[in-house]
Design a protein around this motif. Structure first.
Motif, short mmCIF file in Angstrom:
data_model
loop_
_atom_site.label_atom_id
_atom_site.label_comp_id
_atom_site.label_asym_id
_atom_site.label_seq_id
_atom_site.Cartn_x
_atom_site.Cartn_y
_atom_site.Cartn_z
N ARG A 536 12.33 0.58 5.87
CA ARG A 536 11.51 1.71 6.29
C ARG A 536 12.39 2.87 6.70
O ARG A 536 13.13 2.79 7.69
CB ARG A 536 10.59 1.31 7.44
CG ARG A 536 9.65 2.42 7.85
CD ARG A 536 8.73 1.95 8.95
NE ARG A 536 7.80 3.01 9.34
CZ ARG A 536 6.90 2.91 10.30
NH1 ARG A 536 6.79 1.74 10.97
NH2 ARG A 536 6.10 3.92 10.58
N GLY A 537 12.35 3.95 5.92
CA GLY A 537 13.16 5.13 6.20
C GLY A 537 14.64 4.90 6.06
O GLY A 537 15.44 5.71 6.55
N THR A 538 15.05 3.82 5.34
CA THR A 538 16.46 3.47 5.22
C THR A 538 16.84 3.43 3.74
O THR A 538 16.12 2.85 2.92
CB THR A 538 16.75 2.10 5.86
OG1 THR A 538 16.26 2.11 7.21
CG2 THR A 538 18.24 1.81 5.86
N TYR A 539 18.00 4.02 3.41
CA TYR A 539 18.39 4.17 2.01
C TYR A 539 19.87 3.83 1.82
O TYR A 539 20.67 3.90 2.76
CB TYR A 539 18.15 5.61 1.54
CG TYR A 539 16.70 6.04 1.61
CD1 TYR A 539 15.88 5.92 0.51
CD2 TYR A 539 16.16 6.55 2.81
CE1 TYR A 539 14.54 6.32 0.59
CE2 TYR A 539 14.84 6.94 2.88
CZ TYR A 539 14.03 6.81 1.76
OH TYR A 539 12.73 7.20 1.83
N MET A 540 20.20 3.49 0.56
CA MET A 540 21.59 3.27 0.14
C MET A 540 21.81 3.98 -1.19
O MET A 540 20.86 4.23 -1.95
CB MET A 540 21.89 1.77 -0.05
CG MET A 540 22.02 0.97 1.21
SD MET A 540 22.53 -0.74 0.84
CE MET A 540 24.19 -0.45 0.20
N LEU A 541 23.06 4.29 -1.47
CA LEU A 541 23.39 4.85 -2.77
C LEU A 541 23.23 3.80 -3.86
O LEU A 541 23.56 2.62 -3.66
CB LEU A 541 24.84 5.35 -2.78
CG LEU A 541 25.14 6.71 -2.16
CD1 LEU A 541 26.64 6.93 -2.12
CD2 LEU A 541 24.47 7.83 -2.93
#
Length: 556
Positions: A536-541
């Motif tokens: 939730r609301g967290t991302y990675m390349l």
């Protein structure tokens, strides 16, 4: 029983006799010898069962002659083929007999003939044929091949709707892969215009190889098409739609930058091209090019921008095919089978004419094939058909004959740079006239041509800003466009490529106060395959965007 060829070998001084005598194409017979035609007929099982006045071999040459004289009727074309025959006394068949001959031969032998003669024509040393070690080729389509307005043609082709109504004739879409240096054809396909250019271009991808460099316009910039071209091993230099703004993976010193389109690593060149004409007019245009030539040192951006304009040679090829050879005429046939036969015959004839022109210019070292006149070669070929079959006294295939000497005697001057407004002259054209086109209405010489390579979009985070004292929301400000926002976000995430990032932390670090807008952008970049959502609301390349890997360069 299949008849034996009347000519024993291509170097023989004999000519076809008897009922085979009208089966010739003058000096162009060097490129289409009777032995080849006989083998093609045998392979397609279209050899006559009984030898009468109109053998199948004669039918093939008659079909090619129909393309050589597009404005003449069947019997008049037959008269051209028999006018120079040495023994005379040949029967003059009726139009019905010649139509029946066309039906008996069918399209298969003409298609096979074209596939045999199609291919690269120029030697690598010939001016304009190669860029470095790659042969430059170009894709493009032509949808101005008109078929008769007959029911069977309409069932196959349909009709195109224009802004002012329905087109007058059914149209065939012709797609070709052209060698830009000589304008020879490596391959071609055609069919109803309802299918797009990409549909037909994919049928020709097998003709590309690691020895080719493909040039193409904005109609071929789809992600899957770029990947399909790269999978053949070919290099590519393709103009992108200006609305496409790829993310920056790594900026290069010449202003270009690396990016990923799907899994494919691509180099993007943004260039402003300005030209000054002889009347003092200055016109500019923006080009965004994508290429698999990733090394800016061996392939500078300005060099590739200049090279891209070789793509326009295929337009000259279509002009020669449709307006010079076919004289803009509507095709003859009232059914799809006949249309296929005609188009394959036209393409075969066009290719052997180009072969004769290339043989001529290559006999004079350093001569650019651009200086060879297609009109001169065509008129010489027509004259020699009337004179009769060529007994090959000039030597083996590939030497300069009478057509070649005519081409060399009428070499065009070195091409000058010129420009002109593109006009739409057809009253029922589906294309809009560009009333605001800044280019001159008549052809004007280009006195100066300048290239400005735009630097890659900045990926550096802007300084943090504070909200205005009156409580209003901060504006976007300079450099705060969606494109710049995306590049700065990727650059920040690349400082720790294996980490997970909260959208609120990214927005705060980059100085963006509108967190909701920023989260919407993150969702869009996820759909584009730049980042992936891991919570939730967290991302990675995504893996490909973690490192530019500047050492991974294409050197095929």
């Amino acid at each position: 029983m299949r008849e034996q060829s009347a000519i024993v070998s291509p170097s023989s001084a004999q000519v076809p006799r008897g009922v085979f005598a009208p089966g010739h194409l003058g000096e162009l017979g060097r490129y289409l010898p009777v032995e080849l035609v006989d083998e093609v007929l045998a392979e397609s099982r279209t050899v006559q069962r009984r030898l009468r006045l109109l053998p199948s071999r004669v039918g093939v040459y008659f079909l090619l002659a129909l393309s050589l004289f597009p404005s003449l009727g069947y019997v008049r074309v037959w008269d051209k083929l028999t006018a120079g025959l040495p023994d005379g006394g040949h029967a003059r068949p009726s139009e019905k007999a010649l139509r029946d001959l066309r039906r008996r031969v069918g399209p298969a032998p003409l298609k096979t003939l074209f596939e045999i003669v199609a291919g690269p024509l120029g030697q690598p040393r010939t001016p304009g044929v190669c860029y470095r070690r790659w042969r430059t080729v170009a894709f493009d389509g032509c949808s101005s091949v008109k078929a008769p307005d007959q029911e069977r043609n309409l069932n196959w082709l349909g009709k195109s709707r224009t802004r002012l109504g329905w087109a007058g004739y059914p149209m065939i879409r012709l797609m070709a892969l052209c060698e830009t240096g000589t304008r020879g054809l490596l391959g071609a396909v055609f069919g109803p215009a309802e299918h797009g250019e990409g549909f037909y271009a994919r049928q020709l991808l097998h003709l590309l190889s690691p020895r080719t460099l493909l040039l193409a316009d904005r109609g071929f910039d789809a992600n899957d098409f770029l990947q399909a071209v790269a999978d053949t091993g070919s290099q590519l230099l393709i103009r992108l739609n200006p609305r496409r703004r790829p993310a920056v993976l790594a900026a290069l010193p010449d202003g270009s930058y690396l990016t990923l389109i799907g899994p494919l690593k691509i180099r993007i060149i943004d260039a402003e091209i300005s030209m000054t004409t002889s009347d003092g007019r200055r016109v500019s245009d923006h080009y965004r090019l994508a290429t698999t030539l990733l090394d800016h040192r061996s392939d500078p951006a300005a060099t590739l921008v200049r090279l891209y304009h070789e793509r326009w040679e295929i337009e000259s090829a279509f002009y020669a095919l449709r307006h010079t050879l076919a004289d803009g005429q509507v095709l003859r046939s009232a059914d799809p089978t006949g249309l296929e036969q005609e188009v394959w015959a036209q393409l075969t004839l066009y290719q052997v004419l180009r072969a004769a022109m290339v043989d001529a210019v290559e006999s004079v070292a350093g001569t650019d094939p651009d200086r060879a006149s297609f009109t001169i070669a065509l008129e010489a070929a027509r004259d020699h058909v009337v004179r009769g079959p060529d007994p090959l006294r000039e030597g083996a295939i590939g030497t300069v004959g009478r057509i070649g000497r005519a081409v060399l005697a009428g070499l065009l001057p070195k091409r000058r740079l010129r420009t002109c407004n593109r006009k739409v002259k057809a009253p029922m054209s589906r294309y809009y006239s560009r009333l605001t086109d800044p280019r001159p209405r008549s052809s004007s010489t280009i006195e100066a041509l300048d290239f400005k390579i735009h630097q890659a979009p900045s990926a550096q985070p802007p300084p943090k800003t504070t909200a205005p004292a009156d409580g209003r929301r901060a504006g976007r400000g300079p450099g705060r466009t969606g494109e710049g926002q995306r590049n700065r976000t990727l650059q920040l995430m690349r400082t720790d490529p294996q980490a997970t990032w909260k959208s609120c932390d990214l927005a705060r670090s980059l100085g963006y106060s509108n967190i909701h807008s920023f989260r919407a952008s993150m969702t869009r970049w996820t759909a584009e395959g730049l980042i992936r959502k891991v919570g939730r609301g967290t991302y990675m390349l995504e893996q490909g965007w973690t490192s530019p890997d500047l050492t991974d360069r294409v050197t095929r």
